[in-house]
Design a protein around this motif. Structure first.
Motif, PDB file in Angstrom:
ATOM      1  N   UNK A 208       4.794  -6.520  -8.295  1.00 13.71           N
ATOM      2  CA  UNK A 208       5.352  -7.104  -9.529  1.00 13.71           C
ATOM      3  C   UNK A 208       4.988  -6.435 -10.959  1.00 13.71           C
ATOM      4  N   UNK A 209       3.856  -5.667 -10.669  1.00 15.04           N
ATOM      5  CA  UNK A 209       3.155  -4.976 -11.735  1.00 15.04           C
ATOM      6  C   UNK A 209       2.866  -3.565 -11.407  1.00 15.04           C
ATOM      7  N   UNK A 210       4.146  -2.713 -11.432  1.00 15.96           N
ATOM      8  CA  UNK A 210       3.836  -1.112 -10.721  1.00 15.96           C
ATOM      9  C   UNK A 210       3.113  -0.640 -11.595  1.00 15.96           C
ATOM     10  N   UNK A 211       2.865  -0.565 -13.001  1.00  8.26           N
ATOM     11  CA  UNK A 211       2.033   0.007 -13.689  1.00  8.26           C
ATOM     12  C   UNK A 211       0.543   0.313 -13.552  1.00  8.26           C
ATOM     13  N   UNK A 212       0.124  -0.814 -12.825  1.00 11.63           N
ATOM     14  CA  UNK A 212      -1.119  -0.831 -12.292  1.00 11.63           C
ATOM     15  C   UNK A 212      -1.452   0.013 -11.110  1.00 11.63           C
ATOM     16  N   UNK A 213      -0.385   0.406 -10.551  1.00  6.90           N
ATOM     17  CA  UNK A 213      -0.295   1.381  -9.209  1.00  6.90           C
ATOM     18  C   UNK A 213       0.049   2.865  -9.557  1.00  6.90           C
ATOM     19  N   UNK A 214       0.239   3.204 -10.882  1.00  9.60           N
ATOM     20  CA  UNK A 214       0.629   4.310 -11.229  1.00  9.60           C
ATOM     21  C   UNK A 214       0.232   5.449 -10.661  1.00  9.60           C
ATOM     22  N   UNK A 215      -1.221   5.544 -10.755  1.00 11.07           N
ATOM     23  CA  UNK A 215      -1.854   6.660 -10.193  1.00 11.07           C
ATOM     24  C   UNK A 215      -1.513   6.865  -8.637  1.00 11.07           C
ATOM     25  N   UNK A 216      -1.361   5.836  -7.893  1.00 15.31           N
ATOM     26  CA  UNK A 216      -1.047   5.737  -6.623  1.00 15.31           C
ATOM     27  C   UNK A 216       0.505   6.282  -6.437  1.00 15.31           C
ATOM     28  N   UNK A 217       1.351   6.112  -7.220  1.00 12.78           N
ATOM     29  CA  UNK A 217       2.604   6.631  -7.055  1.00 12.78           C
ATOM     30  C   UNK A 217       2.645   8.253  -7.436  1.00 12.78           C
ATOM     31  N   UNK A 218       2.141   8.572  -8.471  1.00 13.52           N
ATOM     32  CA  UNK A 218       1.727   9.995  -8.797  1.00 13.52           C
ATOM     33  C   UNK A 218       1.177  10.698  -7.468  1.00 13.52           C
ATOM     34  N   UNK A 219      -0.005  10.321  -7.227  1.00 16.18           N
ATOM     35  CA  UNK A 219      -0.427  10.946  -5.893  1.00 16.18           C
ATOM     36  C   UNK A 219       0.323  11.247  -4.796  1.00 16.18           C
ATOM     37  N   UNK A 220       0.862  10.057  -4.433  1.00 18.73           N
ATOM     38  CA  UNK A 220       1.786  10.010  -3.328  1.00 18.73           C
ATOM     39  C   UNK A 220       3.058  10.991  -3.494  1.00 18.73           C
ATOM     40  N   UNK A 221       3.450  11.186  -4.363  1.00 20.24           N
ATOM     41  CA  UNK A 221       4.472  12.054  -4.974  1.00 20.24           C
ATOM     42  C   UNK A 221       4.054  13.446  -4.694  1.00 20.24           C
ATOM     43  N   UNK A 222       2.755  13.890  -5.367  1.00 18.93           N
ATOM     44  CA  UNK A 222       2.328  14.845  -5.181  1.00 18.93           C
ATOM     45  C   UNK A 222       1.942  15.537  -3.801  1.00 18.93           C
ATOM     46  N   UNK A 223       1.696  14.466  -2.981  1.00 18.27           N
ATOM     47  CA  UNK A 223       1.379  14.605  -1.488  1.00 18.27           C
ATOM     48  C   UNK A 223       2.782  14.761  -0.586  1.00 18.27           C
ATOM     49  N   UNK A 224       3.784  14.846  -1.239  1.00 21.26           N
ATOM     50  CA  UNK A 224       5.085  15.117  -0.547  1.00 21.26           C
ATOM     51  C   UNK A 224       5.809  13.778   0.210  1.00 21.26           C
ATOM     52  N   UNK A 225       5.259  12.515  -0.735  1.00 19.92           N
ATOM     53  CA  UNK A 225       6.149  11.364  -0.218  1.00 19.92           C
ATOM     54  C   UNK A 225       7.163  11.206  -1.145  1.00 19.92           C
ATOM     55  N   UNK A 226       8.177  10.524  -0.527  1.00 21.56           N
ATOM     56  CA  UNK A 226       9.304  10.002  -1.519  1.00 21.56           C
ATOM     57  C   UNK A 226       8.891   8.535  -1.671  1.00 21.56           C
ATOM     58  N   UNK A 227       8.811   8.116  -2.878  1.00 19.45           N
ATOM     59  CA  UNK A 227       8.250   6.864  -3.244  1.00 19.45           C
ATOM     60  C   UNK A 227       9.158   6.052  -3.996  1.00 19.45           C
ATOM     61  N   UNK A 228       9.431   4.814  -3.440  1.00 16.99           N
ATOM     62  CA  UNK A 228      10.459   3.767  -3.916  1.00 16.99           C
ATOM     63  C   UNK A 228       9.860   2.394  -4.474  1.00 16.99           C
ATOM     64  N   UNK A 229       9.774   2.217  -5.450  1.00 21.17           N
ATOM     65  CA  UNK A 229       9.081   1.073  -6.210  1.00 21.17           C
ATOM     66  C   UNK A 229      10.030  -0.259  -6.482  1.00 21.17           C
ATOM     67  N   UNK A 230       9.383  -1.169  -5.834  1.00 21.06           N
ATOM     68  CA  UNK A 230      10.338  -2.632  -6.020  1.00 21.06           C
ATOM     69  C   UNK A 230       9.488  -3.538  -6.691  1.00 21.06           C
TER      70      UNK A 230
END
Length: 249
Positions: A29-51
């Motif tokens: 419900x608060x994706x901004x508090x996981x922002x560093x996880x989003x960025x790191x997963x993307x850099x590690x070749x993950x396609x990241x979808x946020x709901x």
């Protein structure tokens, strides 16, 4: 919805193309508090979808390989709401064969619902590299488990059910579709005797008629490719006056 960029950064700062990506769905419900996880997963070749909330329709459409579920405390959340969120989490974990990671706050203690013991839980915030390493381990274990379920092993033969390939050590054995079906039927027969009538009906869909030797011809061909001997069989045994069965282990 966050999606992975085509280009990712390496530890040295150079950029690389992701030749192979993995899909991760993050529900928070608060994706901004996981922002560093989003960025790191993307850099590690993950396609990241946020709901912000779980959507079963999107889960079926996107087919993620892993779900990260944010169970961190909500602002002004009552215990009933928290329990409802955890029940939703359980439903996801049990309804879909997808690994699920629950993020929790160390200060909030363990997740309230004891039934969540079977769900992988990680602390947040914490070192992102450690979480990504843990996620990769989960996906590798999932892949190994899925491959094991698609693999039939008998003596030195390995039958890849998904690709319909038969291997002996590192050598591929090329079988026709009928030969493959015969071998697989024997492997699934628990060693019981298979009469010619049974094999004709199951493999060919034909009723047995006197004088038919189609089964014997295909068994001979299968044995030849398996380098099996009718006199000293390793895989398929002839039961005189009856039919054939799988050789004992």
């Amino acid at each position: 919805m966050h999606e992975q960029a085509i280009v990712s950064a390496t530890s040295s700062g150079a950029k690389k193309l992701c030749s192979l990506t993995k899909r991760v769905m993050i529900i928070s419900p608060y994706p901004e508090r996981l922002e560093s996880l989003y960025v790191s997963l993307s850099s590690a070749c993950f396609d990241v979808f946020s709901l912000h909330e779980f959507n079963e329709g999107l889960l079926s459409a996107l087919k993620p390989e892993l779900i990260v579920y944010d169970t961190l405390p909500l602002e002004d959340e009552h215990s009933d709401s928290e329990q409802q969120r955890e029940q939703t989490l359980l439903r996801i974990a049990r309804s879909y064969p997808i690994p699920l990671v629950a993020l929790r706050d160390e200060r909030a203690g363990e997740l309230a619902n004891e039934e969540l013991d079977g769900v992988e839980t990680l602390l947040w915030p914490s070192a992102v590299d450690g979480i990504i390493e843990h996620i990769n381990d989960l996906l590798e274990n999932q892949l190994r488990h899925a491959h094991f379920n698609d693999l039939h092993i008998y003596k030195d033969l390995k039958v890849d059910l998904k690709r319909m390939i038969v291997m002996r050590e590192d050598e591929r054995i090329d079988l026709t579709k009928t030969e493959y079906d015969l071998l697989l039927h024997f492997l699934n027969s628990d060693g019981s005797v298979q009469t010619r009538e049974m094999l004709l009906e199951i493999i060919w869909g034909l009723q047995f008629y006197a004088g038919s030797n189609v089964v014997d011809v295909h068994i001979k061909s299968l044995r030849k490719k398996l380098e099996d001997s009718a006199v000293d069989p390793k895989y398929i045994v002839t039961v005189r006056g009856a039919g054939y069965r799988l050789a004992d282990l």
